[in-house]
Design an enzyme around this catalytic site. Structure first.
Site, PDB file in Angstrom:
ATOM      1  N   PRO A  44       0.653  -1.118  -0.005  1.00  0.00           N
ATOM      2  CA  PRO A  44       0.047  -0.165   0.037  1.00  0.00           C
ATOM      3  C   PRO A  44       0.902   1.356  -0.126  1.00  0.00           C
ATOM      4  O   PRO A  44       1.798   1.119   0.529  1.00  0.00           O
ATOM      5  CB  PRO A  44      -0.815  -0.075   1.386  1.00  0.00           C
ATOM      6  CG  PRO A  44       0.121  -1.065   2.136  1.00  0.00           C
ATOM      7  CD  PRO A  44       0.608  -1.783   1.264  1.00  0.00           C
ATOM      8  N   ASP A  45       0.441   2.472  -0.498  1.00  0.00           N
ATOM      9  CA  ASP A  45       0.905   3.474  -0.459  1.00  0.00           C
ATOM     10  C   ASP A  45       0.584   4.123   0.934  1.00  0.00           C
ATOM     11  O   ASP A  45       0.014   3.408   1.737  1.00  0.00           O
ATOM     12  CB  ASP A  45       0.380   4.567  -1.540  1.00  0.00           C
ATOM     13  CG  ASP A  45      -1.056   4.927  -1.674  1.00  0.00           C
ATOM     14  OD1 ASP A  45      -1.503   4.608  -0.711  1.00  0.00           O
ATOM     15  OD2 ASP A  45      -1.308   5.552  -2.532  1.00  0.00           O
ATOM     16  N   PHE A  46       0.830   5.356   0.847  1.00  0.00           N
ATOM     17  CA  PHE A  46       0.436   6.036   2.499  1.00  0.00           C
ATOM     18  C   PHE A  46      -0.642   6.490   2.753  1.00  0.00           C
ATOM     19  O   PHE A  46      -1.516   6.498   3.490  1.00  0.00           O
ATOM     20  CB  PHE A  46       1.751   6.987   2.909  1.00  0.00           C
ATOM     21  CG  PHE A  46       2.958   6.178   3.324  1.00  0.00           C
ATOM     22  CD1 PHE A  46       3.244   5.777   4.491  1.00  0.00           C
ATOM     23  CD2 PHE A  46       3.967   5.886   2.394  1.00  0.00           C
ATOM     24  CE1 PHE A  46       4.077   5.050   5.117  1.00  0.00           C
ATOM     25  CE2 PHE A  46       4.755   5.031   2.815  1.00  0.00           C
ATOM     26  CZ  PHE A  46       5.203   4.566   3.984  1.00  0.00           C
ATOM     27  N   ARG A  47      -1.107   7.363   1.707  1.00  0.00           N
ATOM     28  CA  ARG A  47      -2.154   8.384   1.842  1.00  0.00           C
ATOM     29  C   ARG A  47      -3.625   8.072   1.143  1.00  0.00           C
ATOM     30  O   ARG A  47      -4.510   8.709   1.227  1.00  0.00           O
ATOM     31  CB  ARG A  47      -1.721   9.766   1.455  1.00  0.00           C
ATOM     32  CG  ARG A  47      -0.612  10.420   2.350  1.00  0.00           C
ATOM     33  CD  ARG A  47      -0.090  11.795   2.034  1.00  0.00           C
ATOM     34  NE  ARG A  47       0.937  12.077   2.723  1.00  0.00           N
ATOM     35  CZ  ARG A  47       2.395  11.733   2.356  1.00  0.00           C
ATOM     36  NH1 ARG A  47       2.683  10.808   1.461  1.00  0.00           N
ATOM     37  NH2 ARG A  47       3.345  12.034   3.444  1.00  0.00           N
ATOM     38  N   ASN A  73      11.157   4.301  -1.581  1.00  0.00           N
ATOM     39  CA  ASN A  73      10.528   3.057  -0.994  1.00  0.00           C
ATOM     40  C   ASN A  73      11.668   2.485   0.009  1.00  0.00           C
ATOM     41  O   ASN A  73      12.777   2.352  -0.204  1.00  0.00           O
ATOM     42  CB  ASN A  73      10.128   2.184  -2.081  1.00  0.00           C
ATOM     43  CG  ASN A  73       9.240   2.703  -2.863  1.00  0.00           C
ATOM     44  OD1 ASN A  73       8.403   3.502  -2.537  1.00  0.00           O
ATOM     45  ND2 ASN A  73       9.172   2.400  -4.158  1.00  0.00           N
ATOM     46  N   ASP A  94      10.656  -0.958   0.597  1.00  0.00           N
ATOM     47  CA  ASP A  94      10.539  -2.446   0.694  1.00  0.00           C
ATOM     48  C   ASP A  94      11.630  -3.229  -0.171  1.00  0.00           C
ATOM     49  O   ASP A  94      11.642  -4.403  -0.232  1.00  0.00           O
ATOM     50  CB  ASP A  94       9.285  -2.603  -0.320  1.00  0.00           C
ATOM     51  CG  ASP A  94       9.340  -1.782  -1.953  1.00  0.00           C
ATOM     52  OD1 ASP A  94      10.504  -1.840  -2.240  1.00  0.00           O
ATOM     53  OD2 ASP A  94       8.271  -1.188  -2.023  1.00  0.00           O
ATOM     54  N   HIS A  97      15.270   6.774   2.054  1.00  0.00           N
ATOM     55  CA  HIS A  97      14.648   6.624   3.217  1.00  0.00           C
ATOM     56  C   HIS A  97      15.163   5.424   4.076  1.00  0.00           C
ATOM     57  O   HIS A  97      14.461   4.987   5.073  1.00  0.00           O
ATOM     58  CB  HIS A  97      13.053   6.802   3.289  1.00  0.00           C
ATOM     59  CG  HIS A  97      12.445   7.832   2.760  1.00  0.00           C
ATOM     60  ND1 HIS A  97      12.916   9.280   3.331  1.00  0.00           N
ATOM     61  CD2 HIS A  97      11.763   8.261   1.597  1.00  0.00           C
ATOM     62  CE1 HIS A  97      12.210  10.111   2.487  1.00  0.00           C
ATOM     63  NE2 HIS A  97      11.298   9.578   1.663  1.00  0.00           N
TER      64      HIS A  97
END
Length: 143
Positions: A21-24, A94, A96, A111
């Site tokens: 999933p993305d965040f927003r 990302n 991930d 990040h």
């Protein structure tokens, strides 16, 4: 077509087709946090909040742990650019590690990532595989 060097910038959109999933968005990470009563969804990544309550972060980490998702065709397209010798670098937001899983070597994870873990007390750094069992069992790993 005549480019000699290509710089690729990637974010959540590259991994959403992989089931991450993305965040927003409506079904994104932030929407999954309602049960934790965070004053701000970004507290999930705040070291101050983490020191008070590790559960939200470790629940999140379990869902995104490397090996639970496979790279998308776009990841392999970026690898193809690298194989052709024209990828200068892939900068990604990302965490991930799907770029690495796809075989991209010229990647900078802006990040951080799930590839390593660092102790918040003594700064000891290790491969994330060493703490995987703790994460999967919702235990705080200790060094």
């Amino acid at each position: 077509r005549n480019a000699r060097r290509v710089l690729v910038l990637t974010g959540a959109g590259i991994s959403t087709s992989c089931g991450i999933p993305d965040f927003r968005s409506r079904d994104g990470v932030y929407s999954m946090l309602e049960g934790y009563r965070l004053s701000d969804p970004q507290d999930l990544f705040s070291i101050h909040y983490f020191r008070r309550n590790t559960k939200p972060f470790y629940d999140f980490a379990r869902k995104l742990w490397p090996g639970t998702h496979k790279p998308a065709p776009t990841h392999f397209f970026i690898r193809a650019l690298e194989e052709q010798g024209i990828l200068h670098r892939n900068y990604t937001q990302n965490i991930d590690t799907l770029e690495t899983v796809a075989g991209i070597r010229q990647v900078l994870q802006c990040h951080g990532s799930f590839a390593t873990a660092t102790c918040t007390r003594c700064s000891y750094r290790c491969s994330a595989i060493l703490i995987k069992e703790d994460i999967m069992n919702r235990r705080v790993p200790f060094c």
